[in-house]
Design a protein around this motif. Structure first.
Motif, PDB file in Angstrom:
ATOM      1  N   PHE A 183      36.474  52.457  41.992  1.00 56.30           N
ATOM      2  CA  PHE A 183      36.733  51.410  42.985  1.00 56.30           C
ATOM      3  C   PHE A 183      36.249  50.062  42.458  1.00 56.30           C
ATOM      4  O   PHE A 183      36.957  49.049  42.541  1.00 56.30           O
ATOM      5  CB  PHE A 183      36.016  51.741  44.302  1.00 56.30           C
ATOM      6  CG  PHE A 183      36.270  50.747  45.398  1.00 56.30           C
ATOM      7  CD1 PHE A 183      37.348  50.886  46.249  1.00 56.30           C
ATOM      8  CD2 PHE A 183      35.421  49.657  45.571  1.00 56.30           C
ATOM      9  CE1 PHE A 183      37.587  49.963  47.257  1.00 56.30           C
ATOM     10  CE2 PHE A 183      35.650  48.726  46.564  1.00 56.30           C
ATOM     11  CZ  PHE A 183      36.732  48.878  47.422  1.00 56.30           C
ATOM     12  N   ASP A 184      35.049  50.054  41.891  1.00 59.63           N
ATOM     13  CA  ASP A 184      34.497  48.811  41.335  1.00 59.63           C
ATOM     14  C   ASP A 184      35.386  48.263  40.227  1.00 59.63           C
ATOM     15  O   ASP A 184      35.563  47.046  40.106  1.00 59.63           O
ATOM     16  CB  ASP A 184      33.083  49.061  40.784  1.00 59.63           C
ATOM     17  CG  ASP A 184      32.066  49.290  41.888  1.00 59.63           C
ATOM     18  OD1 ASP A 184      32.379  49.021  43.058  1.00 59.63           O
ATOM     19  OD2 ASP A 184      30.949  49.745  41.564  1.00 59.63           O
ATOM     20  N   ARG A 185      35.953  49.150  39.408  1.00 61.52           N
ATOM     21  CA  ARG A 185      36.833  48.707  38.329  1.00 61.52           C
ATOM     22  C   ARG A 185      38.062  47.994  38.897  1.00 61.52           C
ATOM     23  O   ARG A 185      38.494  46.952  38.388  1.00 61.52           O
ATOM     24  CB  ARG A 185      37.252  49.902  37.471  1.00 61.52           C
ATOM     25  CG  ARG A 185      38.169  49.536  36.308  1.00 61.52           C
ATOM     26  CD  ARG A 185      38.273  50.699  35.336  1.00 61.52           C
ATOM     27  NE  ARG A 185      38.814  51.894  35.944  1.00 61.52           N
ATOM     28  CZ  ARG A 185      40.122  52.204  35.970  1.00 61.52           C
ATOM     29  NH1 ARG A 185      40.999  51.391  35.416  1.00 61.52           N
ATOM     30  NH2 ARG A 185      40.535  53.321  36.525  1.00 61.52           N
ATOM     31  N   GLY A 186      38.628  48.540  39.964  1.00 58.97           N
ATOM     32  CA  GLY A 186      39.779  47.905  40.593  1.00 58.97           C
ATOM     33  C   GLY A 186      39.450  46.528  41.137  1.00 58.97           C
ATOM     34  O   GLY A 186      40.221  45.577  40.983  1.00 58.97           O
ATOM     35  N   ILE A 187      38.295  46.406  41.772  1.00 65.11           N
ATOM     36  CA  ILE A 187      37.887  45.104  42.323  1.00 65.11           C
ATOM     37  C   ILE A 187      37.562  44.128  41.198  1.00 65.11           C
ATOM     38  O   ILE A 187      37.898  42.941  41.265  1.00 65.11           O
ATOM     39  CB  ILE A 187      36.675  45.277  43.255  1.00 65.11           C
ATOM     40  CG1 ILE A 187      37.040  46.166  44.450  1.00 65.11           C
ATOM     41  CG2 ILE A 187      36.162  43.917  43.730  1.00 65.11           C
ATOM     42  CD1 ILE A 187      38.180  45.647  45.302  1.00 65.11           C
ATOM     43  N   GLN A 188      36.935  44.630  40.137  1.00 64.21           N
ATOM     44  CA  GLN A 188      36.584  43.755  39.005  1.00 64.21           C
ATOM     45  C   GLN A 188      37.809  43.115  38.386  1.00 64.21           C
ATOM     46  O   GLN A 188      37.850  41.920  38.125  1.00 64.21           O
ATOM     47  CB  GLN A 188      35.845  44.557  37.939  1.00 64.21           C
ATOM     48  CG  GLN A 188      34.339  44.534  38.073  1.00 64.21           C
ATOM     49  CD  GLN A 188      33.669  44.809  36.738  1.00 64.21           C
ATOM     50  OE1 GLN A 188      34.138  45.616  35.946  1.00 64.21           O
ATOM     51  NE2 GLN A 188      32.571  44.134  36.491  1.00 64.21           N
ATOM     52  N   VAL A 189      38.831  43.927  38.115  1.00 63.37           N
ATOM     53  CA  VAL A 189      40.018  43.393  37.448  1.00 63.37           C
ATOM     54  C   VAL A 189      40.847  42.554  38.399  1.00 63.37           C
ATOM     55  O   VAL A 189      41.275  41.447  38.056  1.00 63.37           O
ATOM     56  CB  VAL A 189      40.860  44.540  36.850  1.00 63.37           C
ATOM     57  CG1 VAL A 189      42.184  44.002  36.311  1.00 63.37           C
ATOM     58  CG2 VAL A 189      40.085  45.236  35.740  1.00 63.37           C
ATOM     59  N   ASN A 190      41.072  43.039  39.602  1.00 61.84           N
ATOM     60  CA  ASN A 190      41.943  42.326  40.527  1.00 61.84           C
ATOM     61  C   ASN A 190      41.282  41.084  41.114  1.00 61.84           C
ATOM     62  O   ASN A 190      41.809  39.973  40.977  1.00 61.84           O
ATOM     63  CB  ASN A 190      42.392  43.268  41.648  1.00 61.84           C
ATOM     64  CG  ASN A 190      43.414  44.280  41.181  1.00 61.84           C
ATOM     65  OD1 ASN A 190      44.521  43.924  40.805  1.00 61.84           O
ATOM     66  ND2 ASN A 190      43.042  45.546  41.170  1.00 61.84           N
ATOM     67  N   VAL A 191      40.145  41.244  41.765  1.00 56.68           N
ATOM     68  CA  VAL A 191      39.525  40.112  42.464  1.00 56.68           C
ATOM     69  C   VAL A 191      38.704  39.247  41.505  1.00 56.68           C
ATOM     70  O   VAL A 191      38.920  38.037  41.397  1.00 56.68           O
ATOM     71  CB  VAL A 191      38.649  40.609  43.630  1.00 56.68           C
ATOM     72  CG1 VAL A 191      38.025  39.425  44.359  1.00 56.68           C
ATOM     73  CG2 VAL A 191      39.485  41.433  44.614  1.00 56.68           C
ATOM     74  N   ARG A 192      37.770  39.864  40.795  1.00 56.83           N
ATOM     75  CA  ARG A 192      36.951  39.080  39.862  1.00 56.83           C
ATOM     76  C   ARG A 192      37.825  38.470  38.762  1.00 56.83           C
ATOM     77  O   ARG A 192      37.649  37.306  38.388  1.00 56.83           O
ATOM     78  CB  ARG A 192      35.867  39.961  39.250  1.00 56.83           C
ATOM     79  CG  ARG A 192      34.994  39.249  38.199  1.00 56.83           C
ATOM     80  CD  ARG A 192      33.932  40.207  37.658  1.00 56.83           C
ATOM     81  NE  ARG A 192      33.284  39.667  36.479  1.00 56.83           N
ATOM     82  CZ  ARG A 192      32.250  38.813  36.496  1.00 56.83           C
ATOM     83  NH1 ARG A 192      31.779  38.383  37.654  1.00 56.83           N
ATOM     84  NH2 ARG A 192      31.711  38.395  35.373  1.00 56.83           N
ATOM     85  N   GLY A 193      38.771  39.246  38.240  1.00 55.65           N
ATOM     86  CA  GLY A 193      39.639  38.735  37.187  1.00 55.65           C
ATOM     87  C   GLY A 193      40.449  37.534  37.633  1.00 55.65           C
ATOM     88  O   GLY A 193      40.606  36.560  36.891  1.00 55.65           O
ATOM     89  N   THR A 194      40.963  37.584  38.860  1.00 60.82           N
ATOM     90  CA  THR A 194      41.732  36.445  39.385  1.00 60.82           C
ATOM     91  C   THR A 194      40.817  35.249  39.630  1.00 60.82           C
ATOM     92  O   THR A 194      41.185  34.106  39.333  1.00 60.82           O
ATOM     93  CB  THR A 194      42.453  36.848  40.674  1.00 60.82           C
ATOM     94  OG1 THR A 194      43.343  37.941  40.387  1.00 60.82           O
ATOM     95  CG2 THR A 194      43.266  35.693  41.233  1.00 60.82           C
ATOM     96  N   PHE A 195      39.625  35.503  40.148  1.00 60.79           N
ATOM     97  CA  PHE A 195      38.653  34.426  40.347  1.00 60.79           C
ATOM     98  C   PHE A 195      38.310  33.745  39.022  1.00 60.79           C
ATOM     99  O   PHE A 195      38.346  32.514  38.911  1.00 60.79           O
ATOM    100  CB  PHE A 195      37.379  34.973  40.999  1.00 60.79           C
ATOM    101  CG  PHE A 195      36.181  34.078  40.795  1.00 60.79           C
ATOM    102  CD1 PHE A 195      36.075  32.864  41.463  1.00 60.79           C
ATOM    103  CD2 PHE A 195      35.166  34.441  39.910  1.00 60.79           C
ATOM    104  CE1 PHE A 195      34.982  32.026  41.253  1.00 60.79           C
ATOM    105  CE2 PHE A 195      34.076  33.613  39.703  1.00 60.79           C
ATOM    106  CZ  PHE A 195      33.978  32.407  40.384  1.00 60.79           C
ATOM    107  N   LEU A 196      37.986  34.550  38.009  1.00 64.96           N
ATOM    108  CA  LEU A 196      37.616  33.969  36.712  1.00 64.96           C
ATOM    109  C   LEU A 196      38.798  33.214  36.097  1.00 64.96           C
ATOM    110  O   LEU A 196      38.619  32.132  35.528  1.00 64.96           O
ATOM    111  CB  LEU A 196      37.149  35.063  35.757  1.00 64.96           C
ATOM    112  CG  LEU A 196      35.802  35.705  36.079  1.00 64.96           C
ATOM    113  CD1 LEU A 196      35.535  36.889  35.162  1.00 64.96           C
ATOM    114  CD2 LEU A 196      34.667  34.694  35.989  1.00 64.96           C
ATOM    115  N   ALA A 231      33.653  37.027  32.032  1.00 62.95           N
ATOM    116  CA  ALA A 231      33.694  35.568  32.138  1.00 62.95           C
ATOM    117  C   ALA A 231      33.852  34.900  30.774  1.00 62.95           C
ATOM    118  O   ALA A 231      34.665  33.982  30.603  1.00 62.95           O
ATOM    119  CB  ALA A 231      32.437  35.052  32.834  1.00 62.95           C
ATOM    120  N   ALA A 232      33.099  35.350  29.783  1.00 61.96           N
ATOM    121  CA  ALA A 232      33.178  34.732  28.460  1.00 61.96           C
ATOM    122  C   ALA A 232      34.556  34.929  27.847  1.00 61.96           C
ATOM    123  O   ALA A 232      35.112  34.028  27.195  1.00 61.96           O
ATOM    124  CB  ALA A 232      32.104  35.316  27.547  1.00 61.96           C
ATOM    125  N   SER A 233      35.139  36.109  28.056  1.00 59.80           N
ATOM    126  CA  SER A 233      36.462  36.390  27.525  1.00 59.80           C
ATOM    127  C   SER A 233      37.521  35.496  28.174  1.00 59.80           C
ATOM    128  O   SER A 233      38.394  34.942  27.489  1.00 59.80           O
ATOM    129  CB  SER A 233      36.811  37.867  27.748  1.00 59.80           C
ATOM    130  OG  SER A 233      38.067  38.186  27.192  1.00 59.80           O
TER     131      SER A 233
END
Length: 266
Positions: free
Chosen positions: A109-122, A68-70
């Motif tokens: 799996f978590d890494r994929g969700i972090q970058v794709n979903v969380r990354g797009t959300f952020l 988030a900070a990045s």
């Protein structure tokens, strides 16, 4: 050369290579100042240097889209350097290598969700806030045909890309009456370093999987992204645009030639 985006500012996440780099260059040619983010600082710097060397305006910002900070710093750098944000392309992606679902490491799996979903959300979270301050803008998120149609062995990737499509629809509804449009591009097989690394036969097979019998080019995705950011698409928000050579339309069996009967479906 006309520059329809002169005076505008575009932010591209995942811009160090492939579709992201090509899209950044396309925005720059169209007159936009571009702010480029990725984890690979060296590759990112080369893209920015190339744009600046051709008379464009580019700023490279090392960015981890899942942090988030990045992401806040990334968007903040665009506003600080150029005074506004008009367009954003959330293109970064990651995930485990193909494997049957029961063999996928949960951490991968978590890494994929972090970058794709969380990354797009952020990305959207901070991009929307910046755009609201200057009257609106357009956001394009990178999904995949694999977010529309399931593929074996790609559990994390498919889940992540489908999540991006869902997030995009919500964002489109949240800001449709506030001057911000949010859409998705969903490419099929596109010629990038990923598919090239798999070899010539993989490229050929990927092309045969599309009704157009070829793979797409990165500039064809970039053209669609720029169109979704342009006034030509001003009444379009919340859509998922396949760029897939016809895959989303359905299956087209390969054609074979029979000298006695001409072309026939095999």
């Amino acid at each position: 050369m006309t520059q329809p985006f002169a005076g505008k500012v575009a932010l591209i996440a995942g811009a160090s290579k492939g579709i992201g780099a090509v899209t950044a260059e396309a925005f720059a040619r169209a007159g936009a100042a571009v702010v480029l983010g990725a984890r690979d600082e060296q590759a990112l710097g080369l893209v920015a240097e190339g744009i600046n060397g051709r008379g464009g305006r580019a700023l490279a910002v090392r960015t981890d889209v899942s942090d988030a900070a990045s992401m806040e710093r990334f968007v903040g750098a665009a506003v600080e350097e150029f005074g506004r944000l008009d367009f954003a392309f959330n293109n970064a992606t990651d995930g485990p290598r193909p494997a049957p679902l029961h063999e996928i490491d949960p951490a991968e799996f978590d890494r994929g969700i972090q970058v794709n979903v969380r990354g797009t959300f952020l990305g959207m979270k901070y991009q929307v806030a910046a755009m609201l301050r200057t009257g609106g803008g357009s956001i394009v998120n990178m999904a995949s045909f694999a977010g529309i149609q399931g593929f074996p062995g790609l559990g994390a990737y498919v889940a992540g890309k489908a999540g991006i499509i869902g997030l995009t629809k919500v964002a489109a509804l949240d800001y449709a009456d506030q001057g911000i449009r949010v859409n998705v591009v969903a490419p099929g097989p596109i010629q990038t370093h990923h598919i090239d690394a798999a070899g010539a036969e993989a490229v050929r097979q990927a092309g045969l999987s599309t009704p157009m019998r070829r793979i797409g080019q990165a500039h064809e995705v970039a053209d669609a992204v720029l169109w979704l950011c342009s006034e030509q698409s001003s009444f379009i928000t919340g859509v998922t645009l396949p760029i897939d050579g016809g895959q989303a339309a359905g299956l087209k069996p390969p054609r074979t030639y029979n000298p006695g009967k001409g072309m026939e479906e095999s």
